[in-house]
Design a protein around this motif. Sequence first.
Motif, PDB file in Angstrom:
ATOM      1  N   ARG A 173       0.789  -1.274  -0.058  1.00 16.67           N
ATOM      2  CA  ARG A 173       0.069  -0.044  -0.068  1.00 16.67           C
ATOM      3  C   ARG A 173       0.821   1.382   0.137  1.00 16.67           C
ATOM      4  O   ARG A 173       0.537   2.106   0.922  1.00 16.67           O
ATOM      5  N   ARG A 174       1.937   1.331  -0.838  1.00 23.23           N
ATOM      6  CA  ARG A 174       2.772   2.384  -1.171  1.00 23.23           C
ATOM      7  C   ARG A 174       2.474   2.948  -2.580  1.00 23.23           C
ATOM      8  O   ARG A 174       2.197   2.263  -3.465  1.00 23.23           O
ATOM      9  N   LEU A 175       2.202   4.315  -2.484  1.00 24.87           N
ATOM     10  CA  LEU A 175       1.778   4.974  -3.867  1.00 24.87           C
ATOM     11  C   LEU A 175       2.727   4.762  -4.889  1.00 24.87           C
ATOM     12  O   LEU A 175       4.035   5.136  -4.636  1.00 24.87           O
ATOM     13  N   PRO A 176       2.477   4.382  -6.018  1.00 25.43           N
ATOM     14  CA  PRO A 176       3.382   4.182  -7.164  1.00 25.43           C
ATOM     15  C   PRO A 176       3.735   5.581  -7.562  1.00 25.43           C
ATOM     16  O   PRO A 176       3.253   6.594  -7.151  1.00 25.43           O
ATOM     17  N   ALA A 177       5.143   5.567  -8.328  1.00 24.39           N
ATOM     18  CA  ALA A 177       5.628   6.865  -8.870  1.00 24.39           C
ATOM     19  C   ALA A 177       4.606   7.586  -9.375  1.00 24.39           C
ATOM     20  O   ALA A 177       4.084   7.017 -10.339  1.00 24.39           O
ATOM     21  N   ASP A 178       4.852   8.721  -9.828  1.00 24.60           N
ATOM     22  CA  ASP A 178       4.024   9.500 -10.735  1.00 24.60           C
ATOM     23  C   ASP A 178       4.973   9.738 -12.161  1.00 24.60           C
ATOM     24  O   ASP A 178       6.240   9.561 -11.778  1.00 24.60           O
ATOM     25  N   PRO A 179       4.224  10.245 -13.241  1.00 22.09           N
ATOM     26  CA  PRO A 179       2.814  10.732 -13.167  1.00 22.09           C
ATOM     27  C   PRO A 179       2.038   9.371 -13.282  1.00 22.09           C
ATOM     28  O   PRO A 179       2.483   8.545 -14.038  1.00 22.09           O
ATOM     29  N   TRP A 180       0.753   9.452 -12.602  1.00 21.56           N
ATOM     30  CA  TRP A 180      -0.244   8.355 -13.146  1.00 21.56           C
ATOM     31  C   TRP A 180      -1.205   8.824 -14.350  1.00 21.56           C
ATOM     32  O   TRP A 180      -1.706   9.944 -14.462  1.00 21.56           O
ATOM     33  N   ARG A 181      -1.012   7.922 -15.148  1.00 24.72           N
ATOM     34  CA  ARG A 181      -1.853   8.270 -16.668  1.00 24.72           C
ATOM     35  C   ARG A 181      -2.967   7.363 -16.723  1.00 24.72           C
ATOM     36  O   ARG A 181      -3.256   6.328 -16.430  1.00 24.72           O
ATOM     37  N   TRP A 182      -3.953   8.196 -16.995  1.00 25.51           N
ATOM     38  CA  TRP A 182      -5.334   7.619 -17.154  1.00 25.51           C
ATOM     39  C   TRP A 182      -5.745   6.946 -18.506  1.00 25.51           C
ATOM     40  O   TRP A 182      -4.662   7.144 -19.315  1.00 25.51           O
ATOM     41  N   THR A 183      -6.383   6.259 -18.502  1.00 27.85           N
ATOM     42  CA  THR A 183      -6.824   5.185 -19.784  1.00 27.85           C
ATOM     43  C   THR A 183      -8.220   5.788 -20.554  1.00 27.85           C
ATOM     44  O   THR A 183      -8.707   6.813 -20.361  1.00 27.85           O
ATOM     45  N   ASP A 184      -8.568   4.591 -21.200  1.00 26.18           N
ATOM     46  CA  ASP A 184      -9.632   4.877 -22.057  1.00 26.18           C
ATOM     47  C   ASP A 184     -11.092   5.248 -20.814  1.00 26.18           C
ATOM     48  O   ASP A 184     -11.882   5.824 -21.397  1.00 26.18           O
ATOM     49  N   ASP A 185     -10.900   4.788 -19.779  1.00 22.48           N
ATOM     50  CA  ASP A 185     -11.916   4.964 -18.918  1.00 22.48           C
ATOM     51  C   ASP A 185     -12.373   6.470 -18.734  1.00 22.48           C
ATOM     52  O   ASP A 185     -13.525   7.090 -18.849  1.00 22.48           O
ATOM     53  N   ALA A 186     -11.294   7.218 -18.513  1.00 23.37           N
ATOM     54  CA  ALA A 186     -11.435   8.746 -18.242  1.00 23.37           C
ATOM     55  C   ALA A 186     -11.418   9.349 -19.675  1.00 23.37           C
ATOM     56  O   ALA A 186     -12.252  10.449 -19.582  1.00 23.37           O
ATOM     57  N   GLU A 187     -10.997   8.990 -20.694  1.00 21.12           N
ATOM     58  CA  GLU A 187     -10.916   9.556 -21.865  1.00 21.12           C
ATOM     59  C   GLU A 187     -12.592   9.669 -22.389  1.00 21.12           C
ATOM     60  O   GLU A 187     -13.026  10.666 -22.776  1.00 21.12           O
ATOM     61  N   MET A 188     -13.211   8.428 -22.120  1.00 20.66           N
ATOM     62  CA  MET A 188     -14.448   8.291 -22.715  1.00 20.66           C
ATOM     63  C   MET A 188     -15.389   9.198 -21.526  1.00 20.66           C
ATOM     64  O   MET A 188     -16.588   9.537 -21.997  1.00 20.66           O
ATOM     65  N   ALA A 189     -15.193   9.155 -20.417  1.00 27.11           N
ATOM     66  CA  ALA A 189     -16.072   9.749 -19.500  1.00 27.11           C
ATOM     67  C   ALA A 189     -15.845  11.388 -19.605  1.00 27.11           C
ATOM     68  O   ALA A 189     -16.768  12.119 -19.627  1.00 27.11           O
ATOM     69  N   CYS A 190     -14.666  11.877 -20.394  1.00 25.75           N
ATOM     70  CA  CYS A 190     -14.711  13.160 -20.799  1.00 25.75           C
ATOM     71  C   CYS A 190     -15.629  13.314 -21.590  1.00 25.75           C
ATOM     72  O   CYS A 190     -16.164  14.634 -21.616  1.00 25.75           O
ATOM     73  N   SER A 191     -15.765  12.556 -22.619  1.00 29.34           N
ATOM     74  CA  SER A 191     -16.783  12.903 -23.448  1.00 29.34           C
ATOM     75  C   SER A 191     -18.135  12.914 -23.172  1.00 29.34           C
ATOM     76  O   SER A 191     -18.818  13.778 -23.540  1.00 29.34           O
ATOM     77  N   ILE A 192     -18.555  12.097 -22.202  1.00 35.11           N
ATOM     78  CA  ILE A 192     -19.876  12.170 -21.588  1.00 35.11           C
ATOM     79  C   ILE A 192     -19.906  13.592 -20.880  1.00 35.11           C
ATOM     80  O   ILE A 192     -20.983  14.225 -21.010  1.00 35.11           O
ATOM     81  N   PHE A 193     -19.044  13.951 -20.050  1.00 29.53           N
ATOM     82  CA  PHE A 193     -19.031  15.169 -19.456  1.00 29.53           C
ATOM     83  C   PHE A 193     -19.253  16.527 -20.363  1.00 29.53           C
ATOM     84  O   PHE A 193     -20.108  17.209 -20.417  1.00 29.53           O
ATOM     85  N   ALA A 194     -18.254  16.260 -21.273  1.00 31.59           N
ATOM     86  CA  ALA A 194     -18.617  17.576 -22.593  1.00 31.59           C
ATOM     87  C   ALA A 194     -19.821  17.488 -23.272  1.00 31.59           C
ATOM     88  O   ALA A 194     -20.230  18.635 -23.519  1.00 31.59           O
ATOM     89  N   VAL A 195     -20.281  16.544 -23.573  1.00 38.27           N
ATOM     90  CA  VAL A 195     -21.702  16.567 -24.336  1.00 38.27           C
ATOM     91  C   VAL A 195     -22.917  16.822 -23.382  1.00 38.27           C
ATOM     92  O   VAL A 195     -23.677  17.847 -23.658  1.00 38.27           O
TER      93      VAL A 195
END
Length: 308
Positions: free
Chosen positions: A45-67
């Motif tokens: 339970r140690r935080l992984p090194a950054d940067p944390w890169r998001w995937t298709d989940d967030a990219e598609m959620a951004c489209s929902i928000f934008a619409v």
Amino acid sequence: MHVRLAAMTDDRRNRAVASLRGLAVGDAFGSCFFVPENYDALVARRLPADPWRWTDDAEMACSIFAVLDRLGEVDQDALAASFAAHHDFDRGYGPGVNRMLRLIRQEGGDWRKLVAESWDGRGSWGNGAAMRVAPLGAYFADDPERAAAQAAASAEVTHAHPEGLAGAVAVAVATALATTRPRVEGAQWLRDVAAHVAPGLVRDGIANAISLLPLEDSQSAAATLGNGREVSAQDTVPFCLWIVAKHPDDYVEALWATAVAGGDIDTTCAIVGGILGARPGRGQGGVPDGWLRRCERLPDWAGVDDAS
């Protein structure tokens, strides 16, 4: 009247932004653990090194928000066009969605025809519609019935199978109810979510999640409910709802409990993070500032940085 409507719109937008940020951080956090050298960090339970890169989940959620931000509701053609225009192959999309979005963008394919033909005409029951929908649930948190209907409309753009739709409806309603309730009473909250979900495997899984609430160990719960390893809605959504029911007021603990169960970690963490992101009275849903800073910024085209 105009002032009240404007305030309602602002509230909806702010809730959706908070959920989207919670989703993106969860997605990016979970995606770190697909890198072998981060396995020890997960166990400890140690935080992984950054940067944390998001995937298709967030990219598609951004489209929902934008619409939603532009139109105030799901326009399926606009959503399909946004999914296709912003499709980044390197974000980890599944092969079926990769093909569909490429055909829409490059060849003017009809999303309705492509969805109807998917999986030999059965449609996808994957977790893709569920993984991206939490900001919609937050946006329509004042009307769970509408959240359910709009979630189904958003899911239909890529998922024709009833279980794929049910997964999206469950996550959207779960987010709506979690956003408007100061307290999430686990079993009752899950029953209220299930009341909006059509009979089937997803709803059966929610019933199983209720029966497993006495468990303390997320890995034990995942052994019965699934952890997204099969990438299906029924193998993913009930487990995520169990996590939220167990940790409704602790974003960090909820994300760690989700991640240690393994499976489709970026997606399960995205769903949990999106549901908890807009919980009332917690600013960014309890997302630590340090986690927000580690996470890759959301794309400019989503318009999130313009929101309060």
